[in-house]
Write an enzyme that holds these catalytic residues in place. Structure first.
Site, PDB file in Angstrom:
ATOM      1  N   VAL A 186      83.347  79.812  35.174  1.00 13.03           N
ATOM      2  CA  VAL A 186      82.745  79.502  36.471  1.00 13.03           C
ATOM      3  C   VAL A 186      83.086  78.069  36.876  1.00 13.03           C
ATOM      4  CG1 VAL A 186      80.859  81.170  36.336  1.00 13.03           C
ATOM      5  CG2 VAL A 186      80.565  78.886  35.329  1.00 13.03           C
ATOM      6  N   ARG A 188      86.821  75.998  37.034  1.00 12.22           N
ATOM      7  CA  ARG A 188      88.013  76.008  37.867  1.00 12.22           C
ATOM      8  C   ARG A 188      89.043  76.918  37.216  1.00 12.22           C
ATOM      9  NH1 ARG A 188      85.506  74.716  41.596  1.00 12.22           N
ATOM     10  NH2 ARG A 188      85.763  72.914  43.009  1.00 12.22           N
ATOM     11  N   ASP A 241      85.277  84.040  37.634  1.00  9.52           N
ATOM     12  CA  ASP A 241      84.867  83.825  39.020  1.00  9.52           C
ATOM     13  C   ASP A 241      85.839  82.902  39.742  1.00  9.52           C
ATOM     14  OD1 ASP A 241      82.848  84.149  41.167  1.00  9.52           O
ATOM     15  OD2 ASP A 241      82.502  82.010  40.868  1.00  9.52           O
ATOM     16  N   GLU A 251      93.876  81.538  44.432  1.00 15.99           N
ATOM     17  CA  GLU A 251      92.832  82.333  45.085  1.00 15.99           C
ATOM     18  C   GLU A 251      93.193  82.572  46.542  1.00 15.99           C
ATOM     19  OE1 GLU A 251      89.002  80.539  44.409  1.00 15.99           O
ATOM     20  OE2 GLU A 251      89.283  80.440  42.261  1.00 15.99           O
ATOM     21  N   HIS A 291      85.020  83.939  43.438  1.00 17.66           N
ATOM     22  CA  HIS A 291      84.536  82.564  43.543  1.00 17.66           C
ATOM     23  C   HIS A 291      83.204  82.517  44.301  1.00 17.66           C
ATOM     24  CE1 HIS A 291      86.091  78.166  43.377  1.00 17.66           C
ATOM     25  NE2 HIS A 291      84.779  78.170  43.380  1.00 17.66           N
ATOM     26  N   SER A 296      79.977  82.570  42.396  1.00 22.65           N
ATOM     27  CA  SER A 296      78.877  82.459  41.438  1.00 22.65           C
ATOM     28  C   SER A 296      77.771  81.533  41.918  1.00 22.65           C
ATOM     29  CB  SER A 296      79.401  81.983  40.084  1.00 22.65           C
ATOM     30  OG  SER A 296      80.027  80.720  40.189  1.00 22.65           O
TER      31      SER A 296
END
Length: 342
Positions: free
Chosen positions: A236, A238, A262, A267, A286, A288
């Site tokens: 959670v 990077r 996550d 991305e 992404h 969380s």
């Protein structure tokens, strides 16, 4: 953008890099300052002569490209906990103060991590898949009480994670820059040189570290080989903390039991990524720390810091630009504005 005169007592000029979704409820900030909203293509023209930059679009790399050689903002605030995209040479080497949104995401992310631990232990992701297929398959699951978790990253998010997991019955230790014993949240904190050995003791390895030169690809093939075959990796922090190709290989070979991710190197995660279809992987986009009202909370934090900036008071969450994160012992700095334009 019309610049206006730089006269003593004038409200500060604040540029907001807005992105596709503008920040909500900015009325309080607009009462404190002259606020201008720009997109990436407009940023270079807006920065010269402004007093502060609010990077609402925290995915953007535009600040690095648009940063002026002279006359940049005195203060930059980013609407995220991570500041790795902001640490380009022109900003790091200058006198601009950088603050982040530390504190907004701590508890939501900790709750999310606890949910992932429970999902793995109780095999909930498999239950959902079998339900979609209308398959009745009885299984045994695991206890979390007494399981061992290693939280890599001992900042506010890592500490919130440690408290949640401890309350749920796990035995938690940490890994950070400095070794400590008797830490209030982790008990034992392993220094970097002890991380390889600590990985082998954990049932769950939770990554909550900032992205720096020292942490990039910290979980690579060698680190994964140190983990237990029954262990799960939860990231959670990077995406680039993990060497993704090494992780895919380790999962396929059964060197670790699973991963919940996550964050990713790139991305959104490409549809072609094998991580999407691996049965022992949980992928989330992404999210969380993104709970109901999170955007308004980010604006409230920025507005509080803007009020401090206008009054010449110490700012919250000042980032040590050399380290790449806000440290509790260096988390405040007095701003030079105090109602005076330069």
């Amino acid at each position: 953008m019309e610049q206006g005169p730089n006269v003593p007592g004038e409200p500060p000029r604040v540029v907001v890099l807005r992105g596709d979704v503008p920040p909500p409820a900015m009325a309080a900030a607009e009462r404190l300052a002259h606020v201008v909203y720009v997109r990436e293509s407009q940023l270079a023209g807006a920065l010269p002569g402004c007093d502060a930059l609010f990077v609402w679009d925290f995915w953007s790399d535009a600040p690095a490209a648009a940063w002026p050689r002279e006359g940049g903002p005195r203060w930059v605030h980013i609407a995220s906990a991570g500041v790795d995209r902001l640490l380009f040479p022109g900003l790091v080497e200058g006198n601009t103060i950088v603050t982040n949104s530390r504190g907004v995401f701590d508890e939501p992310i900790a709750e999310y991590v606890l949910g992932l631990v429970l999902a793995f232990a109780k095999d909930l992701h498999t239950t959902v898949r079998l339900q979609d297929e209308r398959v009745w398959r009885h299984r045994e699951t695991e206890r979390i009480t007494g399981a061992r978790a290693l939280v890599v990253g001992t900042g506010p998010i890592g500490r919130a994670v440690a408290r949640r997991l401890t309350a749920a019955g796990l035995h938690v230790t940490g890994a950070g820059r400095t070794a400590r014993d008797g830490d209030p949240d982790f008990g034992l904190v392993h220094p970097p040189e002890r991380l390889p050995a600590a990985l082998g003791d954990a049932d769950y390895v939770v990554l909550a570290a900032p992205l720096t030169a020292a942490t990039r690809n910290m979980i690579d093939a060698a680190a994964l080989a140190r983990m237990r075959p029954s262990a799960r990796l939860i990231n959670v922090g990077r995406g680039p903390l993990v060497a993704e190709d090494d992780l895919v290989e380790a999962l396929r070979a059964g060197r670790i039991a699973g991963a919940a991710l996550d964050v990713f190197v790139d991305e959104p995660l490409a549809p072609s990524s094998p991580l999407w279809t691996m049965p022992n992987v949980i992928v989330s986009p992404h999210m969380s720390g993104d709970v109901t009202g999170w955007r308004a909370e980010l604006v409230r934090l920025f507005t509080d810091n803007l009020d401090r900036f206008v009054r010449g008071r110490e700012l919250r969450n000042v980032v040590d630009k050399r380290l790449g994160y806000a440290r509790p012992d260096t988390g405040a700095a007095r701003t030079p504005y105090a109602g005076q334009r330069r």
